[in-house]
Structure formats: structure tokens, C-alpha cells
Design an enzyme around this catalytic site. Structure first.
Site, mmCIF file in Angstrom:
data_model
loop_
_atom_site.group_PDB
_atom_site.id
_atom_site.type_symbol
_atom_site.label_atom_id
_atom_site.label_comp_id
_atom_site.label_asym_id
_atom_site.label_seq_id
_atom_site.Cartn_x
_atom_site.Cartn_y
_atom_site.Cartn_z
ATOM 1 N N LYS A 335 0.815 -0.987 0.121
ATOM 2 C CA LYS A 335 0.148 0.163 -0.169
ATOM 3 C C LYS A 335 0.893 1.142 0.218
ATOM 4 C CE LYS A 335 -3.540 -2.353 2.755
ATOM 5 N NZ LYS A 335 -4.880 -2.439 1.763
ATOM 6 N N ARG A 412 -9.656 -11.926 0.833
ATOM 7 C CA ARG A 412 -10.530 -13.062 0.304
ATOM 8 C C ARG A 412 -9.994 -14.354 0.216
ATOM 9 N NH1 ARG A 412 -10.955 -9.246 -4.862
ATOM 10 N NH2 ARG A 412 -10.844 -7.908 -3.386
#
Length: 555
Positions: A335, A412
Site C-alpha cells: 500500500k 478474500r
């Protein structure tokens, strides 16, 4: 683990007494201070000192003008604030109070342009009156909503802290069109949560002084007693969830999260049991998707399974799954740049906090007829020579293969194996909660969670629960044609389909790991997990989950 863990702050209810003039419940709010040391072991919730605040709640049927204490709040709608041509309140209660106060309420409302809108409040310091302070708190338009009554409680708590009040009271200027049960519970929960401050990591903080809250004119009875007890149990779960999310990632590692889960099971061992799977046990279950995310971290993953079983027969089995990334660097797709929020990625376990907060509340409430499996695949997403790389192919526990085209779409991957595991527990319905996509925040903003499910009946159940809880959800489409963007040339699927419709493709990915016979819902709570204004966790999801479990119970 080398760290010693003391459970996060909780609300514990003690004996219950119902009477017109006696306290209904005593709450003990425990907050653990943190001892910061330079030792090489991980920081834990060290018990350098603990504060205990006891708040008694009472319902009273008395003349409000006779109440004596530090602060008296009047909940008013915009209609209640209407005045005649002589600037006299048309509401009979406000008219009488204003007369007793020599017109001070009229004067204050005019000078401060107080009209009863939601979020407005005004308080006056008094002399020679039963209450040292009196104030008006706006409830908005008529009839007020559950969130408006909860906001009333929060405003009351804020005023109590500002005034350093010990004894406070609240009543409504108009009769309540909602049930008194729902109104009292909303005001109570708002006050409890409004009083909570997470000061564990501050070197100095003011101690709250509040000792009692009297709720005037909204009735008494056994139903009210039971409802208030339930509210306090739910609030204890919300506070627990908040403090899990607020804890920094050097304190709340996957192992510490597992210890906290085990402590919940120990506290309510009559109905809760804990199973914590280590790396080798997860390998035996072929959880390749989950374990791939964890490979770069020095802190090993812990797969958490709490099971609630009531004392009597079970008619429904539920699964609640929470994303448990105690820190998310993004991995090799690190990030970076403005808005990446890497410094806030401790909240990437907000789904697991909601699950464990709900487990705590359910352990106290003990609903009948429903078995609940609380599941968290806890780990960190870090960077190292052993870490998952873009282009890797991993295999989930149901045999499906995933090409990793973005290591920052890691949640996920952990949820995939968690969902397969949960289906194998024989559940009929599953809700998973995750701070999954920034796309959902873009779509719905900071206060609304996105809901994805192919099952209308389950959607109806959860939305009814969220309405009772006062939490905001919006159903999003599961557009099957978008699955084309998730296809891989070398595996069964990729783990991200790009920016467009990102929250939808993420939900479609999770759907691949749910048994078709199981009713399933995915909740993307990336927005409402965190309150940017307060710079603190919200405890979002706990209340709705508890309401949903209760709606599936026989109690």
C-alpha cells in the site's frame, strides 16, 4: 505466546432488581491500562492498573421537576419546540418546566437557535433547582427513530463527561410512538457506548465520574428488565470489538487475537468452546489459500473456531465468519501513496472483532435452539523472502486454484478457506463480515456496509436485524457477468478483477467457496468499521449479528 493478555474492556451486568425507584442494573466498566516496556517480548494488555466505573440504571415514574441530581436532559422533537405568538411553549411539559425556570428554556432556545434538530443540544447551569444542570437534546422530526434515541444517549454521555456529572436523568417531552422497550434500550445503549473511552494506551486520562442514570416516565416491568440486560450484554460485545480493533498491530497479533477468543470461551464455558488450529493443522486441512497470505509474517497464523451450543435441543445452525488480518501491508503490492491508509490497517480485522464481540454477547445472553459457529482465519499480510508473490498459484481447501494477481487482495484468500471450513460444520446459514474493498467505501461512503447475497430470505432476516440494531446496510448486486473478469488462463480464477465493480467481483470470488445448499451473505464493512472523526473503532456489526442470532433462536 510470551505476552500476557488481559481481556479488553467489558461491560458486566450484576444483580437485577425491578422497582419504580430502584436500580434495574449495575454495570461495571473495566478498562485495562497498558504498561509500555522495552522488553523484546510482544506488548500485551499489561495490567498496570484498572479502573472500575459502576453505573446504576433506574426507571422512575416521578414528577420530573422533583428529580435531584447533577444533570437533567429533556429529549425534544422539532414539533415539541413550537411556540405560540407569546413565545410560550405549546408542549405542556416544556411549558411547565420553562415556567419553573423563569423562561430560561425559551431564552436559551432562541439565543442558540435550538430547534430540536438531531445533533443539537443546549445545557444550562442552574441554582435553586433540583438539578444542577438542565438541557435540551434534539431528536429531529416526529416520530423519532431508533438511531435518534441512541444519539440522545450518546449526547447525554458527552454532556455528563463535560460536566463531570455523577447523577444524570433523561425524559422525553412527548409520548413515544415506538415501544418503550425499544426507546429505553436505544437510550441506554447510546449512553453506555457514549461513556466508553479507550484509554489503555494513554499515559494519562480523566476518569469518568458517572454513577447513575435515571430514565423517567417510560415504564417498568419484567420485559423491560430482560431487554435492558440484553442491551448491556450487546454493549459489552461492542466495546470488546472496539478495543480489539483499536489495539495496535504490535499488541494484537494473530496469536493474541486467538488468546482473546479463548478467554471468551473460558468466561462462558457452559455454552462456548474454543478450537484454535495451528499451521500444521491448517496444512492437514489443505488451507493453501489462507496459509499463503501468512507466509511472510514472523507472527504465525491462528485459525479460530468458537462454538456456541445451547443447553437444550438445536433447531438451527449458523456460521459467522470474520476477516482477521491483524495487519495488512498489502504484501508485494504494498500500500503506497495518498489515501492508501496503511497506518490504519490494524482495522483490517474489523470483521473478526464483530464476530468475537457477537460471541461474547451471545455467551452472556444464551439464546435457546440455535447453534453458532464463530470462525476467524487470523494472520498478517507482510513482506519477506518467504512471502506470497504476484503470479503465485495457491490451492484452497475445496480444491479450487487461485492465481494471485494482487497480494493486496488477501482478505478474500483467507476467507475462502474459512468459508469452506464453516460449511463443513453443517451450518444452514453463513454471514461473513470483512473490511474487504475500498470500492465499497467509494460506493456507499463511511457509514453504510454493502450486503451481497443470492438469497432473498436471508437478506430479509438480516435487514430486519440491522433495523432493530440501528446499523446501516445496503444490498448490492451479485452481477454474475462480472465473473468473466475473474477468469485466469492458468488457474480456476484470479483473486481480483480490477477496479471496476471491485466489491462485486470480490463477493463473487467468495461465492466460489460456499456450498450451494448453504444460505450465504457477505457484508463488506470497510466503511463503517472506523470513525475518522473520533479516530476510533465503531464496533460495527456486533449488534446486528446478535439480533440475527436471536431471530433464529427459540427464546
Amino acid at each position: 505466546m510470551a505476552a500476557t493478555v488481559v481481556s479488553a474492556a467489558s461491560v458486566v451486568a450484576s444483580g437485577t432488581v425491578i422497582s419504580k425507584l430502584q436500580p434495574i442494573q449495575i454495570l461495571r466498566l473495566f478498562t485495562a491500562s497498558t504498561c509500555i516496556s522495552t522488553c523484546t517480548a510482544p506488548l500485551g494488555f499489561q495490567s498496570r492498573g484498572r479502573r472500575m466505573m459502576m453505573i446504576s440504571f433506574a426507571v422512575k415514574d416521578i414528577d420530573v421537576a422533583e428529580w435531584k441530581g447533577d444533570l437533567l436532559a429533556v429529549g425534544v422533537t422539532e414539533n415539541d419546540m413550537s411556540k405560540d405568538d407569546n413565545m410560550i411553549f405549546q408542549n405542556s411539559i416544556l411549558k411547565r418546566l420553562d415556567s419553573l425556570l423563569g423562561g430560561l428554556l425559551t431564552e436559551a432556545s432562541v439565543e442558540e437557535d435550538f430547534t430540536g434538530k438531531t445533533g443539537q443540544s443546549t445545557f444550562l447551569r442552574l441554582h435553586g433547582f433540583g438539578s444542577k444542570r438542565i438541557g435540551l437534546i434534539g431528536l429531529g422530526s416526529n416520530p423519532p427513530s431508533i438511531p435518534a434515541y441512541r444519539a440522545l444517549g450518546e449526547a447525554l454521555a458527552s454532556a455528563a463527561k463535560t460536566a463531570r456529572a455523577r447523577n444524570i436523568a433523561v425524559f422525553l417531552a412527548s409520548s413515544d410512538p415506538l415501544s418503550n422497550l425499544n426507546t429505553v434500550s436505544a437510550i441506554t445503549s447510546g449512553t453506555i457506548l457514549g461513556m466508553h473511552e479507550d484509554n489503555r494506551f494513554k499515559s494519562d486520562s480523566k476518569k469518568p465520574l458517572l454513577k447513575s442514570l435515571d430514565i423517567i416516565g417510560l415504564g417498568t416491568g419484567l420485559d423491560l428488565e430482560n431487554k435492558l440486560k440484553s442491551v448491556q450484554d450487546v454493549c459489552s460485545g461492542i466495546i470488546f470489538g472496539r478495543e480489539l480493533v483499536n489495539a495496535p498491530p504490535n499488541v494484537l497479533t494473530p496469536g493474541v487475537l486467538a488468546e482473546e477468543a479463548s478467554k471468551i470461551a473460558s468466561m462462558y464455558s457452559d455454552v462456548l468452546s474454543a478450537k484454535i488450529l495451528n499451521v500444521e493443522q491448517c496444512k492437514e486441512l489443505k488451507m493453501g489459500s489462507y496459509l499463503a497470505v501468512a507466509t511472510a509474517s514472523a507472527n504465525p497464523p491462528h485459525f479460530i473456531h468458537l462454538c456456541y451450543k445451547p443447553s437444550g435441543p438445536v433447531k438451527t445452525r449458523l456460521g459467522i465468519v470474520g476477516k482477521g488480518l491483524t495487519f495488512d501491508s498489502g504484501g508485494y503490492n504494498i500500500k503506497t501513496g495518498p489515501g492508501c491508509s496503511i497506518e490504519l490497517m490494524k482495522f483490517d480485522m474489523g470483521g473478526s472483532a464483530a464476530v468475537l464481540g457477537a460471541a461474547k454477547a451471545i455467551g452472556q445472553i444464551k439464546p435457546a435452539g440455535v447453534e453458532v459457529h464463530f470462525i476467524v482465519a487470523a494472520c498478517e499480510n507482510m513482506i519477506s523472502g518467504t512471502g506470497m508473490r504476484p503470479g503465485d498459484i495457491v490451492t484452497a481447501s475445496n480444491g479450487k486454484t487461485i492465481e494471485v494477481n494482487n497480494t493486496d487482495a488477501e482478505g478474500r484468500l483467507t476467507l475462502a478457506d474459512a468459508l469452506v471450513y464453516t460449511c463443513n460444520q453443517g451450518v444452514e446459514k453463513i454471514i461473513d463480515l470483512a473490511t474487504l474493498t475500498g470500492a465499497c467505501v467509494v460506493a456507499l461512503g463511511p457509514s453504510i456496509a454493502g450486503v451481497f447475497t443470492p438469497n432473498d430470505a436471508l437478506a430479509k432476516e438480516v435487514f430486519a436485524a440491522s433495523e432493530a440494531a440501528g446499523e446501516k446496510f445496503w444490498r448490492m448486486p451479485l452481477e454474475e457477468s462480472y465473473w468473466d473478469s475473474m477468469k485466469s488462463g492458468v488457474a480456476d480464477m484470479v483473486n481480483t478483477g480490477g477496479r471496476q465493480g471491485g466489491s462485486i467481483t470480490a463477493a463473487l470470488f467468495l461465492k466460489q467457496f460456499v456450498d450451494e445448499k448453504v444460505q450465504w451473505m457477505h457484508i463488506d464493512m470497510a466503511g463503517p468499521v472506523w470513525n475518522e472523526k473520533k479516530r476510533s473503532a465503531t464496533g460495527f456489526g456486533v449488534s446486528t449479528l446478535v439480533e440475527w442470532v436471536l431471530k433464529n433462536s427459540t427464546s
